[in-house]
Design a protein around this motif. Structure first.
Motif, PDB file in Angstrom:
ATOM      1  N   HIS A  17      41.847  37.060  28.933  1.00 55.70           N
ATOM      2  CA  HIS A  17      40.755  37.733  29.640  1.00 55.70           C
ATOM      3  C   HIS A  17      39.921  38.608  28.707  1.00 55.70           C
ATOM      4  CE1 HIS A  17      41.889  36.389  33.643  1.00 55.70           C
ATOM      5  NE2 HIS A  17      43.140  36.549  33.272  1.00 55.70           N
ATOM      6  N   ARG A  43      43.038  45.230  33.157  1.00 56.49           N
ATOM      7  CA  ARG A  43      41.819  44.427  33.292  1.00 56.49           C
ATOM      8  C   ARG A  43      40.757  45.185  34.091  1.00 56.49           C
ATOM      9  NH1 ARG A  43      43.923  39.227  35.949  1.00 56.49           N
ATOM     10  NH2 ARG A  43      41.694  38.756  36.075  1.00 56.49           N
ATOM     11  N   ALA A  47      37.047  46.388  32.782  1.00 54.94           N
ATOM     12  CA  ALA A  47      35.798  46.068  33.494  1.00 54.94           C
ATOM     13  C   ALA A  47      34.991  47.332  33.763  1.00 54.94           C
ATOM     14  CB  ALA A  47      36.108  45.337  34.801  1.00 54.94           C
ATOM     15  N   LYS A  50      33.252  48.539  30.621  1.00 61.90           N
ATOM     16  CA  LYS A  50      32.071  47.722  30.344  1.00 61.90           C
ATOM     17  C   LYS A  50      31.030  47.807  31.456  1.00 61.90           C
ATOM     18  CE  LYS A  50      34.855  44.503  27.668  1.00 61.90           C
ATOM     19  NZ  LYS A  50      35.594  43.235  27.720  1.00 61.90           N
ATOM     20  N   ASP A  52      31.099  46.249  34.218  1.00 59.89           N
ATOM     21  CA  ASP A  52      30.894  44.829  34.488  1.00 59.89           C
ATOM     22  C   ASP A  52      31.435  44.490  35.886  1.00 59.89           C
ATOM     23  OD1 ASP A  52      31.068  42.028  34.635  1.00 59.89           O
ATOM     24  OD2 ASP A  52      31.515  41.845  32.495  1.00 59.89           O
ATOM     25  N   ASP A  54      31.029  41.811  37.698  1.00 64.62           N
ATOM     26  CA  ASP A  54      31.551  40.452  37.839  1.00 64.62           C
ATOM     27  C   ASP A  54      33.002  40.385  37.377  1.00 64.62           C
ATOM     28  OD1 ASP A  54      29.219  39.306  38.935  1.00 64.62           O
ATOM     29  OD2 ASP A  54      28.347  39.112  36.938  1.00 64.62           O
ATOM     30  N   THR A  55      33.271  40.926  36.208  1.00 65.37           N
ATOM     31  CA  THR A  55      34.637  40.926  35.695  1.00 65.37           C
ATOM     32  C   THR A  55      35.551  41.738  36.599  1.00 65.37           C
ATOM     33  OG1 THR A  55      33.859  40.604  33.439  1.00 65.37           O
ATOM     34  CG2 THR A  55      36.070  41.498  33.690  1.00 65.37           C
ATOM     35  N   ASP A  58      36.269  39.710  39.719  1.00 65.97           N
ATOM     36  CA  ASP A  58      37.058  38.520  39.428  1.00 65.97           C
ATOM     37  C   ASP A  58      38.546  38.808  39.243  1.00 65.97           C
ATOM     38  OD1 ASP A  58      34.821  36.951  39.701  1.00 65.97           O
ATOM     39  OD2 ASP A  58      34.468  36.756  37.528  1.00 65.97           O
ATOM     40  N   ARG A  80      32.176  42.738  44.463  1.00 61.60           N
ATOM     41  CA  ARG A  80      31.203  42.504  43.383  1.00 61.60           C
ATOM     42  C   ARG A  80      29.888  43.227  43.683  1.00 61.60           C
ATOM     43  NH1 ARG A  80      31.950  38.428  40.261  1.00 61.60           N
ATOM     44  NH2 ARG A  80      32.951  37.167  41.868  1.00 61.60           N
TER      45      ARG A  80
END
Length: 159
Positions: A17, A43, A47, A50, A52, A54-55, A58, A80
């Protein structure tokens, strides 16, 4: 090649990942299964770092659930959209940090993790007292062996 176990190898999971492993994060939870399960919070932290969405989303199961403050989100797409708006708004530049307090295996494909930590807002270097939380993570292992977050709920430590 690292030895794997029933939940997987933490180093390999994180590498798959593109997450840098923080071995200090595991604290006293050093069995291979515990470390594998603890890749899920790592994880999520990555995310957030960042920003992020989307990450972040997910990491969740398709029908995953996130209870964050007063917001109950009940699908990966709701998560999301919520995080995308947050990372573009009030959570821009923020990240989270935490550490495990407990890891329990409820069955062959379900584990519960309790963490403590919180949000570090943009421009801050540590978790402010009003941003400290405890969280409960329900981690599931799919038929493909992939670990995902089925449910996450956080509560403030200080009211």
């Amino acid at each position: 090649m690292p030895t794997t176990n029933s939940w997987g190898n933490a180093t390999s999971i994180l590498a798959d990942h593109a997450v840098k492993e923080d071995t200090a994060f595991y604290r006293s939870f050093t069995s291979e299964d515990e470390k594998a399960v603890l890749t899920v919070p790592q994880r999520i932290q990555d995310a957030w770092l960042k920003n992020d969405a989307d990450t972040f989303a997910d990491v969740f199961a398709e029908n995953g659930s996130l209870l964050l403050q007063d917001n109950q989100l009940t699908s990966r797409e709701q998560i999301r959209d919520f995080m995308r708006a947050g990372f573009q708004g009030g959570l821009k530049g923020a990240h989270v940090y935490g550490w495990p307090l407990e890891v329990k295996f409820l069955g062959p494909n379900v584990a519960i993790v309790i963490t403590e930590g919180g949000i570090i807002r943009a421009g801050e270097s540590e978790i402010a007292p009003e941003n400290q939380i405890r969280a409960v993570w329900t981690v599931v292992r799919g038929e493909d062996g992939e670990l995902s977050l089925f449910s996450h709920q956080s509560s403030p430590i200080k009211g």
